[in-house]
Design a protein around this motif. Structure first.
Motif, PDB file in Angstrom:
ATOM      1  N   PRO A 123       0.798  -1.235   0.000  1.00  0.00           N
ATOM      2  CA  PRO A 123       0.000   0.000   0.000  1.00  0.00           C
ATOM      3  C   PRO A 123       0.827   1.280   0.000  1.00  0.00           C
ATOM      4  O   PRO A 123       0.447   2.268  -0.645  1.00  0.00           O
ATOM      5  CB  PRO A 123      -0.838  -0.125   1.267  1.00  0.00           C
ATOM      6  N   MET A 124       1.976   1.303   0.700  1.00  0.00           N
ATOM      7  CA  MET A 124       2.757   2.532   0.792  1.00  0.00           C
ATOM      8  C   MET A 124       3.410   2.912  -0.537  1.00  0.00           C
ATOM      9  O   MET A 124       3.927   4.018  -0.692  1.00  0.00           O
ATOM     10  CB  MET A 124       3.839   2.398   1.865  1.00  0.00           C
ATOM     11  N   LEU A 125       3.385   2.001  -1.516  1.00  0.00           N
ATOM     12  CA  LEU A 125       4.044   2.262  -2.791  1.00  0.00           C
ATOM     13  C   LEU A 125       3.110   2.791  -3.866  1.00  0.00           C
ATOM     14  O   LEU A 125       3.524   2.980  -5.012  1.00  0.00           O
ATOM     15  CB  LEU A 125       4.711   0.976  -3.308  1.00  0.00           C
ATOM     16  N   VAL A 126       1.853   3.024  -3.533  1.00  0.00           N
ATOM     17  CA  VAL A 126       0.914   3.458  -4.557  1.00  0.00           C
ATOM     18  C   VAL A 126      -0.125   4.397  -3.954  1.00  0.00           C
ATOM     19  O   VAL A 126      -0.508   4.262  -2.793  1.00  0.00           O
ATOM     20  CB  VAL A 126       0.222   2.236  -5.214  1.00  0.00           C
ATOM     21  N   ALA A 142       0.915   5.137 -11.407  1.00  0.00           N
ATOM     22  CA  ALA A 142       0.807   4.255 -12.570  1.00  0.00           C
ATOM     23  C   ALA A 142       2.095   4.298 -13.388  1.00  0.00           C
ATOM     24  O   ALA A 142       2.611   3.263 -13.826  1.00  0.00           O
ATOM     25  CB  ALA A 142      -0.384   4.667 -13.435  1.00  0.00           C
ATOM     26  N   TRP A 143       2.646   5.482 -13.571  1.00  0.00           N
ATOM     27  CA  TRP A 143       3.897   5.645 -14.327  1.00  0.00           C
ATOM     28  C   TRP A 143       5.046   4.907 -13.667  1.00  0.00           C
ATOM     29  O   TRP A 143       5.830   4.239 -14.339  1.00  0.00           O
ATOM     30  CB  TRP A 143       4.197   7.139 -14.448  1.00  0.00           C
ATOM     31  N   ALA A 144       5.135   4.993 -12.336  1.00  0.00           N
ATOM     32  CA  ALA A 144       6.240   4.357 -11.620  1.00  0.00           C
ATOM     33  C   ALA A 144       6.171   2.835 -11.676  1.00  0.00           C
ATOM     34  O   ALA A 144       7.176   2.161 -11.445  1.00  0.00           O
ATOM     35  CB  ALA A 144       6.245   4.813 -10.158  1.00  0.00           C
ATOM     36  N   MET A 145       5.003   2.274 -11.990  1.00  0.00           N
ATOM     37  CA  MET A 145       4.842   0.825 -12.042  1.00  0.00           C
ATOM     38  C   MET A 145       5.020   0.255 -13.450  1.00  0.00           C
ATOM     39  O   MET A 145       4.853  -0.940 -13.659  1.00  0.00           O
ATOM     40  CB  MET A 145       3.454   0.447 -11.514  1.00  0.00           C
ATOM     41  N   LEU A 146       5.393   1.109 -14.408  1.00  0.00           N
ATOM     42  CA  LEU A 146       5.442   0.678 -15.801  1.00  0.00           C
ATOM     43  C   LEU A 146       6.829   0.283 -16.290  1.00  0.00           C
ATOM     44  O   LEU A 146       6.974  -0.129 -17.441  1.00  0.00           O
ATOM     45  CB  LEU A 146       4.912   1.795 -16.710  1.00  0.00           C
ATOM     46  N   ALA A 147       7.863   0.410 -15.463  1.00  0.00           N
ATOM     47  CA  ALA A 147       9.237   0.264 -15.952  1.00  0.00           C
ATOM     48  C   ALA A 147       9.515  -1.102 -16.570  1.00  0.00           C
ATOM     49  O   ALA A 147      10.263  -1.212 -17.533  1.00  0.00           O
ATOM     50  CB  ALA A 147      10.223   0.530 -14.811  1.00  0.00           C
ATOM     51  N   ARG A 148       8.925  -2.156 -16.030  1.00  0.00           N
ATOM     52  CA  ARG A 148       9.234  -3.495 -16.547  1.00  0.00           C
ATOM     53  C   ARG A 148       8.649  -3.705 -17.939  1.00  0.00           C
ATOM     54  O   ARG A 148       9.256  -4.369 -18.773  1.00  0.00           O
ATOM     55  CB  ARG A 148       8.706  -4.570 -15.588  1.00  0.00           C
ATOM     56  N   GLU A 149       7.476  -3.161 -18.206  1.00  0.00           N
ATOM     57  CA  GLU A 149       6.792  -3.421 -19.468  1.00  0.00           C
ATOM     58  C   GLU A 149       7.116  -2.406 -20.553  1.00  0.00           C
ATOM     59  O   GLU A 149       6.798  -2.625 -21.715  1.00  0.00           O
ATOM     60  CB  GLU A 149       5.276  -3.443 -19.261  1.00  0.00           C
ATOM     61  N   HIS A 150       7.742  -1.263 -20.198  1.00  0.00           N
ATOM     62  CA  HIS A 150       7.941  -0.193 -21.164  1.00  0.00           C
ATOM     63  C   HIS A 150       9.416   0.165 -21.299  1.00  0.00           C
ATOM     64  O   HIS A 150      10.197   0.022 -20.359  1.00  0.00           O
ATOM     65  CB  HIS A 150       7.147   1.048 -20.761  1.00  0.00           C
ATOM     66  N   LEU A 185       6.315  12.640  -9.740  1.00  0.00           N
ATOM     67  CA  LEU A 185       6.980  11.493 -10.362  1.00  0.00           C
ATOM     68  C   LEU A 185       8.197  11.083  -9.541  1.00  0.00           C
ATOM     69  O   LEU A 185       8.436   9.889  -9.315  1.00  0.00           O
ATOM     70  CB  LEU A 185       7.405  11.825 -11.796  1.00  0.00           C
ATOM     71  N   ALA A 186       8.975  12.071  -9.101  1.00  0.00           N
ATOM     72  CA  ALA A 186      10.157  11.768  -8.297  1.00  0.00           C
ATOM     73  C   ALA A 186       9.774  11.083  -6.999  1.00  0.00           C
ATOM     74  O   ALA A 186      10.419  10.122  -6.558  1.00  0.00           O
ATOM     75  CB  ALA A 186      10.941  13.050  -8.017  1.00  0.00           C
ATOM     76  N   ALA A 187       8.711  11.553  -6.357  1.00  0.00           N
ATOM     77  CA  ALA A 187       8.266  10.947  -5.098  1.00  0.00           C
ATOM     78  C   ALA A 187       7.765   9.532  -5.317  1.00  0.00           C
ATOM     79  O   ALA A 187       7.988   8.652  -4.470  1.00  0.00           O
ATOM     80  CB  ALA A 187       7.162  11.807  -4.470  1.00  0.00           C
ATOM     81  N   ALA A 188       7.107   9.278  -6.439  1.00  0.00           N
ATOM     82  CA  ALA A 188       6.607   7.933  -6.724  1.00  0.00           C
ATOM     83  C   ALA A 188       7.749   6.946  -6.882  1.00  0.00           C
ATOM     84  O   ALA A 188       7.682   5.804  -6.410  1.00  0.00           O
ATOM     85  CB  ALA A 188       5.743   7.949  -7.988  1.00  0.00           C
ATOM     86  N   VAL A 189       8.828   7.370  -7.541  1.00  0.00           N
ATOM     87  CA  VAL A 189       9.994   6.495  -7.703  1.00  0.00           C
ATOM     88  C   VAL A 189      10.715   6.323  -6.374  1.00  0.00           C
ATOM     89  O   VAL A 189      11.143   5.222  -6.015  1.00  0.00           O
ATOM     90  CB  VAL A 189      10.952   7.068  -8.765  1.00  0.00           C
ATOM     91  N   ALA A 190      10.852   7.403  -5.621  1.00  0.00           N
ATOM     92  CA  ALA A 190      11.586   7.355  -4.359  1.00  0.00           C
ATOM     93  C   ALA A 190      10.855   6.562  -3.282  1.00  0.00           C
ATOM     94  O   ALA A 190      11.461   6.181  -2.275  1.00  0.00           O
ATOM     95  CB  ALA A 190      11.846   8.775  -3.858  1.00  0.00           C
ATOM     96  N   ALA A 191       9.568   6.285  -3.472  1.00  0.00           N
ATOM     97  CA  ALA A 191       8.795   5.572  -2.447  1.00  0.00           C
ATOM     98  C   ALA A 191       9.365   4.186  -2.186  1.00  0.00           C
ATOM     99  O   ALA A 191       9.237   3.659  -1.085  1.00  0.00           O
ATOM    100  CB  ALA A 191       7.330   5.470  -2.879  1.00  0.00           C
ATOM    101  N   ARG A 194       9.063  -1.354  -6.453  1.00  0.00           N
ATOM    102  CA  ARG A 194       7.771  -1.983  -6.661  1.00  0.00           C
ATOM    103  C   ARG A 194       7.853  -2.838  -7.915  1.00  0.00           C
ATOM    104  O   ARG A 194       8.909  -2.942  -8.516  1.00  0.00           O
ATOM    105  CB  ARG A 194       6.676  -0.922  -6.824  1.00  0.00           C
ATOM    106  N   CYS A 195       6.751  -3.447  -8.286  1.00  0.00           N
ATOM    107  CA  CYS A 195       6.712  -4.238  -9.508  1.00  0.00           C
ATOM    108  C   CYS A 195       7.164  -3.368 -10.675  1.00  0.00           C
ATOM    109  O   CYS A 195       6.553  -2.348 -10.971  1.00  0.00           O
ATOM    110  CB  CYS A 195       5.290  -4.751  -9.755  1.00  0.00           C
ATOM    111  N   GLY A 196       8.253  -3.764 -11.322  1.00  0.00           N
ATOM    112  CA  GLY A 196       8.740  -3.011 -12.458  1.00  0.00           C
ATOM    113  C   GLY A 196       9.909  -2.102 -12.118  1.00  0.00           C
ATOM    114  O   GLY A 196      10.588  -1.642 -13.013  1.00  0.00           O
ATOM    115  N   ILE A 197      10.186  -1.856 -10.817  1.00  0.00           N
ATOM    116  CA  ILE A 197      11.337  -1.057 -10.445  1.00  0.00           C
ATOM    117  C   ILE A 197      12.526  -1.984 -10.279  1.00  0.00           C
ATOM    118  O   ILE A 197      12.444  -3.015  -9.620  1.00  0.00           O
ATOM    119  CB  ILE A 197      11.082  -0.296  -9.130  1.00  0.00           C
TER     120      ILE A 197
END
Length: 256
Positions: A123-126, A142-150, A185-191, A194-197
């Motif tokens: 939960p803390m990651l989204v 949503a953007w921070a969770m897309l790294a694996r697929e994009h 965006l920076a805060a979402a990555v720094a959290a 997660r899946c895809g990071i």
């Protein structure tokens, strides 16, 4: 019981119709427990619609049907979230026929249902929001969770669309219409990872390792400096990680 009641009162629902009745023959079953009248499905092109617009309309049609059986606290993410937010996504043809992306916060178990790809996330990651009545990951999450697929290029295009400030017909900026700021965006990555990071487990896969090398090459082509940090840089000796980031910024003539 609540979902069943909602479906029985929905004019598109097919409850009470036998498979052989004329009305039943005019119904599609996109998801278990959901019946949709074929004449309500708007898949036909409208004038000069782009492939993206056609794909987004297709996704949103399936989302509206699936939302009837979406249990709380599940929410939409991935390409599905991009479509809900009106953000760009690559490969429109593939997106139009792909499963819907659904996530649930731990400890809830990922859903198992035909037509969706489900993941569980801490939960803390989204962060989530509601758009057009649909529970969905915020654009930054949503953007921070897309790294694996994009690819990196895809992420840059999507990220740019998120932080872009729209203008009206007279060229005036509309900050209230911006999806999120760069700081979001920076805060979402720094959290956290997660899946895809990317994480240490990627070194155990030669295919993933090669893919990572290609990503870093793409970064360099786009003019980015890559700073790679491990858990030790963040948890055990944060000053080392800060020094690496500060040095990279200094190379770009940035000064605190």
């Amino acid at each position: 019981m609540r979902d069943r009641a909602r479906r029985s009162h929905d004019p598109r629902a097919g409850s009470g119709n036998s498979a052989s009745s004329p009305r039943a023959r005019n119904l599609d079953a996109p998801f278990r427990g959901v019946r949709v009248r074929r004449d309500t499905v708007d898949a036909a092109p409208h004038g000069e619609d782009t492939p993206y617009e056609i794909a987004r309309r297709n996704i949103l049609g399936r989302v509206r049907a699936h939302a009837l059986v979406l249990p709380p606290p599940a929410f939409y993410t991935g390409t599905t979230a991009l479509a809900i937010h009106g953000l760009p996504f690559p490969d429109a043809d593939a997106a139009a026929s792909a499963d819907l992306d659904v996530a649930v916060p731990a400890p809830h178990r990922a859903l198992r249902r035909t037509g969706i790809t489900a993941v569980q996330i801490t939960p803390m990651l989204v962060h989530t929001t509601v758009r057009a009545g649909l529970p969905v990951a915020t654009p930054a999450s949503a953007w921070a969770m897309l790294a694996r697929e994009h690819t990196i290029r895809d992420l840059v295009v999507i990220g740019d669309a998120i932080i872009r400030v729209p203008r009206d017909g007279w060229g005036r900026r509309l900050p209230e219409a911006q999806h999120a700021g760069l700081e979001n965006l920076a805060a979402a990555v720094a959290a956290g990872r997660r899946c895809g990071i990317e994480g240490d487990h990627h070194r155990t896969s030669r295919r993933q390792w090669v893919r990572d090398l290609e990503k870093y090459s793409d970064y360099a082509t786009l003019g980015w400096d890559v700073v790679r940090l491990s858990a030790a840089h963040i948890r055990h000796d944060p000053s080392r990680g800060v020094a690496l980031v500060r040095a990279a910024l200094a190379r770009r003539s940035w000064h605190a």
